[in-house]
Design an enzyme around this catalytic site. Structure first.
Site, PDB file in Angstrom:
ATOM      1  N   GLU A  80     -18.518  -4.273  24.071  1.00  0.00           N
ATOM      2  CA  GLU A  80     -18.148  -5.222  23.165  1.00  0.00           C
ATOM      3  C   GLU A  80     -16.938  -5.560  22.955  1.00  0.00           C
ATOM      4  OE1 GLU A  80     -22.211  -6.886  25.087  1.00  0.00           O
ATOM      5  OE2 GLU A  80     -21.296  -5.315  23.327  1.00  0.00           O
TER       6      GLU A  80
ATOM      7  N   HIS B 106       0.813  -1.093  -0.566  1.00  0.00           N
ATOM      8  CA  HIS B 106      -0.066  -0.158  -0.100  1.00  0.00           C
ATOM      9  C   HIS B 106       0.703   1.024  -0.007  1.00  0.00           C
ATOM     10  CE1 HIS B 106      -2.312  -3.789   1.396  1.00  0.00           C
ATOM     11  NE2 HIS B 106      -3.657  -2.375   1.602  1.00  0.00           N
TER      12      HIS B 106
ATOM     13  N   HIS C 139      -4.220   3.618  -3.267  1.00  0.00           N
ATOM     14  CA  HIS C 139      -4.426   3.162  -2.349  1.00  0.00           C
ATOM     15  C   HIS C 139      -3.339   1.245  -2.235  1.00  0.00           C
ATOM     16  CE1 HIS C 139      -6.298   1.177   1.829  1.00  0.00           C
ATOM     17  NE2 HIS C 139      -6.687   0.079   1.228  1.00  0.00           N
TER      18      HIS C 139
ATOM     19  N   HIS D 200     -30.057 -14.727  23.689  1.00  0.00           N
ATOM     20  CA  HIS D 200     -28.905 -14.719  24.309  1.00  0.00           C
ATOM     21  C   HIS D 200     -28.444 -16.212  25.065  1.00  0.00           C
ATOM     22  CE1 HIS D 200     -30.730 -11.274  24.882  1.00  0.00           C
ATOM     23  NE2 HIS D 200     -29.911 -10.601  25.657  1.00  0.00           N
TER      24      HIS D 200
END
Length: 682
Positions: free
Chosen positions: A426, A28, A262, A488
Site C-alpha cells: 500500500e 544540510h 548532516h 479490518h
C-alpha cells in the site's frame, strides 16, 4: 576540459550549497559536499532537459529523494539556467522564497516532485518510470519514438532504509523498468550516527535479488567512473540500475564522515576551513566563476536543441498518426476528452440495492474506455475493491530473453496495460501513483480497504501538498464489513482523512451518488480525492421521491424535507448511514415530527460553499440536529452545533455479522429515533 576545471565546477555547486545553509543558519551541507561530483556528471553529461521549459514532456526526470540536500538541487537549477536567480538562492529556507528547506513540486522550476520524507522520492521515481513505459508502449510507432526518456533518482542511506523504498524497488525490479536509475549516495552516515549501528546489510545483493542491475563506484569523486556507470545503466534496458557511489558526507570539511555534517550549518570557521581545504576562495560568499557558469549554461542550448528535435518528431508523428497525436496531446495537457462521461450509468431504484464499491466498479469501467489517461490498480485487492479495468490489459514485464527464445507464453504482457498490480504494497502504491501524476499524462488511482489507508498516509499527504490529480478508492469503509473484525474495520480513518488539508473525501450514500462522486473526482484537477465505499449493499434511492444525486456536488444537500420545508429536527449522515436516517425520518414523521434529512457525502465540498448556501441546508434556526456515522464523532460537532448530537462509534469494532454489529453498536432506526426525540425535549 581539464580535471582542474571540472573540480572548479563541482566546487561551485558545493559552496553555493554551503553558503546557502550558512546564510540561512539552517539546512544540510553534508550531502551537497559529498554528492556534488556525481550530480555534476549526470547534469552536464547525461541528463536530457530544457531549463527554459521545465515541463517539456520528453525530458529526463531527476528526483532528489534525499530531499534534505535541497541546496545542491537549487545550485544545479540556478547554474544550468532554470528560472531560479541568485537572489532566490540567497533566500534559502526563508518565508516566501522559491528555495524552501525541502524541494516542493509546483513551487520551484525544475523540481519534479516534493521530497524530504525519506523513501518517497525513490518510489515516486518508480511511478515516473512506469508512466514513461506505458506512454511509450501506447503511442510510439516504428520510426516515431515520441516518448523516450529516462528517470534518475539520487537517494541516500536513509531512503534505502525506509520500507516504502523497499516495496517500490521490489516492484520496479519485477516490472523490469530499464529506464530507471538510482544513484545511491553511499556515505554510510545518517543524522544520528554512522550506519554501522543500524544498517549493515549488503544493499547491492538486496537490489540484485529484486532484479536490479547493480554497479559500484568506489570513489565518489571519480568522474570518469561515475560517467561510465551512468552510461552502462542507460545501456541496460532490461533491468533498473542501482549505482552505489561511495562518498564522504561533508567532504572537505572538518566534520567529514561525521553525522555532525548532516543537518546543521558548518559555522563560520568551518566554512572557511572547508573552502581552504578544497582550494576555494574564502570571499566572497556565493562565488560563481564566469567560466563555470558558462559551462553549466550550455545546458540551455543543449536543451533547446533536444526539444526542437522532439518537436520535429512530434510534427511527423502528427502527420502520420493524427488520432494518436491528439489523444496524447490531450493527456499531456491534463484535459478530459470530449464525451468522457457519456456512458456513466444511472442506476434504477432498488430497495435491495448494491454496495457502493460495486457501483464504483461499474462506473469506473464505463468511463475507462473513453478516458485513456485513467490508469491504476489496487494493493492485491482488485476482486474486493472492484477496480480492475476489464479488457484493458495488465501493465506487466516482458519475458526474459531466455523465455522469449523458448517461445514462452507471456500471457499477453504489455506495458500498454492500464491495470497496475502493486502487490501487497500500500505504501509504495500511494507513492507510485504520485509519481504517475507528477510525470504527467495520467489520472492515476489506487485502491485498498479504508483501514489500510493508514499504510499510505504519507503519500496521500504529499499528494495533497502537491495538489495532484489522483483518486484514492477506499472500500470496506465501516464496521459493517462484518466478520473480519476490528483489525479490518475502520473507525477513525475517515476523521483522519477529513483532517488533511487539500484533500476531498467523498462517502457516497448509494449507487447514484457514487456515479456523481466519480464525476467530481475526475473533474477535480488541483488536488486528490478519496472515495470511501461500502462493502455491504445499500438501497439505491428512488430519486422521484428524494432529491437528485447530483446534490453530492455541493457536499451536502436536502434529501428529504419536512412539510413546507419547516423542520424541527435535522438528521445528517454520509455513506451507508444515509439509508438509516431516511428510515428513521419516515418513522418520526409518522409521529408528527417534522424532519429534514441531509445527505453529507463530503465535508470539504460543503465547506467550500458560500455561507448562505450552507445555511439553506443546515438551517441556523433548527438547533436540534443529529449526525449519524459508523465512525468516530470527531469533526461532526461543527455541523450539529452546541445543541446537537452525534450517534457514532467511539470504540473499535468486533468480529460478527454486520446485522449483529448494527444492533450492538446502536446503528438502528429505534436508536436514531430515540436520540432524535431526546434532542427535541432537551
Amino acid at each position: 576540459m581539464t580535471a582542474e576545471f571540472d573540480q572548479q565546477c563541482i566546487n561551485t555547486l558545493r559552496f553555493l550549497s554551503v553558503d546557502m545553509v550558512q546564510k540561512a543558519n539552517s539546512g544540510h551541507p553534508g550531502l551537497p559536499l559529498g554528492a556534488a561530483a556525481m550530480a555534476y556528471v549526470l547534469w552536464t553529461r547525461g541528463l536530457k532537459f530544457n531549463p527554459r521549459n521545465p515541463h517539456w514532456a520528453d525530458r529526463d526526470r531527476f528526483v532528489l529523494s534525499a530531499g534534505h540536500g535541497s541546496a545542491l538541487l537549487y545550485a544545479l537549477l540556478h547554474m544550468t539556467g532554470y528560472d531560479l536567480s541568485l537572489d532566490d538562492i540567497k533566500q534559502f529556507r526563508q518565508w516566501g522564497s522559491r528555495t524552501p528547506g525541502h524541494p516542493e513540486h509546483h513551487h520551484t522550476p525544475g523540481v519534479e516532485t516534493t521530497t524530504g520524507p525519506l523513501g518517497q522520492g525513490f518510489a515516486n521515481a518508480v511511478g515516473m518510470a512506469v508512466a514513461e513505459a506505458q506512454l511509450a508502449a501506447r503511442y510510439n510507432r516504428a520510426g516515431h519514438d515520441v516518448i523516450d526518456h529516462a528517470t534518475y533518482v539520487l537517494a541516500g542511506d536513509g531512503d534505502l532504509m525506509e520500507g516504502v523504498a523497499a516495496e517500490a524497488a521490489s516492484l520496479a525490479g519485477h516490472l523490469k523498468l530499464g529506464k530507471l536509475t538510482c544513484l545511491y549516495d553511499d556515505n554510510r552516515v545518517t543524522l544520528a550516527a554512522g550506519t554501522d549501528i543500524t544498517f549493515s546489510e549488503n544493499v547491492a545483493h538486496r537490489f540484485e535479488s529484486y532484479g536490479w542491475h547493480t554497479m559500484f563506484v568506489t570513489d565518489g569523486n571519480d568522474l570518469a567512473t561515475i560517467d561510465a556507470a551512468i552510461d552502462a545503466a542507460r545501456a541496460e534496458t532490461a533491468r533498473p540500475s542501482l549505482i552505489l557511489v561511495r562518498t564522504h558526507i561533508g567532504y572537505g570539511s572538518p566534520e567529514q564522515d561525521s553525522f555532525k555534517a548532516h543537518g546543521a550549518p558548518l559555522g563560520t570557521d568551518d566554512v572557511r576551513k572547508t573552502k581552504q581545504k578544497l582550494g576555494w576562495p574564502t570571499e566572497p560568499d556565493f562565488l560563481i566563476p564566469n567560466e563555470a557558469l558558462a559551462h553549466f549554461r550550455k545546458s540551455v542550448e543543449r536543451g533547446a536543441h533536444h526539444e526542437a528535435v522532439w518537436n520535429e518528431r512530434m510534427r511527423a508523428y502528427a502527420r502520420k498518426f493524427p488520432d494518436q497525436f491528439q489523444e496524447l496531446q490531450c493527456r499531456l495537457r491534463g484535459e478530459l476528452p470530449l464525451g468522457w462521461d457519456t456512458d456513466i450509468p444511472v442506476f434504477p431504484a432498488d430497495a435491495k440495492g448494491l454496495a457502493t464499491r460495486e457501483a464504483s466498479g461499474k462506473v469506473l469501467n464505463a468511463i475507462a474506455p473513453r478516458l485513456p489517461a485513467l490508469t491504476g490498480g489496487s494493493a492485491d485487492l482488485d476482486p474486493s475493491t472492484k477496480t480492475a479495468l476489464k479488457g484493458l490489459g495488465d501493465f506487466s514485464p516482458p519475458p526474459s530473453k531466455h523465455e522469449d527464445e523458448q517461445g514462452f507464453d507471456d500471457g499477453g504482457w504489455s506495458y500498454k496495460g492500464r491495470n497496475l498490480h502493486f502487490g501487497v504494497r500500500e505504501h509504495a502504491m500511494g507513492a507510485i501513483v504520485n509519481g504517475l501524476a507528477v510525470h504527467g499524462g495520467f489520472i492515476p488511482y489506487g485502491a485498498t480497504f479504508l483501514i489500510f489507508s493508514d499504510y499510505m498516509r504519507p503519500p496521500i499527504r504529499l499528494a495533497a501538498l502537491m495538489g495532484l490529480h489522483i483518486v484514492h478508492v477506499f472500500t470496506h469503509d465501516s464496521i459493517m464489513l462484518g466478520e473480519d473484525g476490528p483489525t479490518h474495520q475502520p473507525v477513525e480513518q475517515l476523521a483522519a482523512l477529513r483532517a488533511m488539508p487539500n484533500l476531498t473525501v467523498i462517502r457516497p450514500g448509494d449507487a447514484n451518488e457514487t456515479s456523481v462522486a466519480w464525476r467530481v473526482a475526475l473533474e477535480t484537477r488541483d488536488h486528490p480525492v478519496v472515495l470511501a465505499l461500502s462493502r455491504q449493499n445499500l438501497p439505491t434511492l428512488d430519486r422521484s421521491r428524494y432529491a437528485p444525486a447530483d446534490g453530492l456536488r455541493r457536499g451536502a444537500y436536502v434529501l428529504l424535507d419536512a412539510p413546507d420545508a419547516k423542520p424541527e429536527l435535522i438528521l445528517i449522515a454520509s455513506g451507508s448511514e444515509v439509508a438509516l436516517i431516511i428510515a428513521a425520518a419516515e418513522h418520526l414523521q409518522g409521529q408528527d415530527i417534522a424532519v429534514r434529512c441531509v445527505s453529507m457525502p463530503s465535508w470539504e465540498l460543503f465547506d467550500a460553499l458560500p455561507q448562505r448556501e450552507r445555511d439553506a441546508v443546515l438551517l441556523p434556526s433548527v438547533t436540534a440536529r443529529l449526525a449519524v456515522e459508523a465512525g468516530v464523532a470527531q469533526g461532526w460537532h461543527r455541523y450539529v452545533g452546541a445543541h446537537g448530537d452525534v450517534l457514532s462509534v467511539e470504540r473499535f469494532g468486533s468480529s460478527a455479522p454486520a446485522e449483529v454489529l448494527r444492533h450492538e453498536y446502536g446503528l438502528t432506526v429505534d436508536n436514531v429515533c430515540a436520540r432524535a426525540r431526546a434532542l427535541l425535549v432537551s
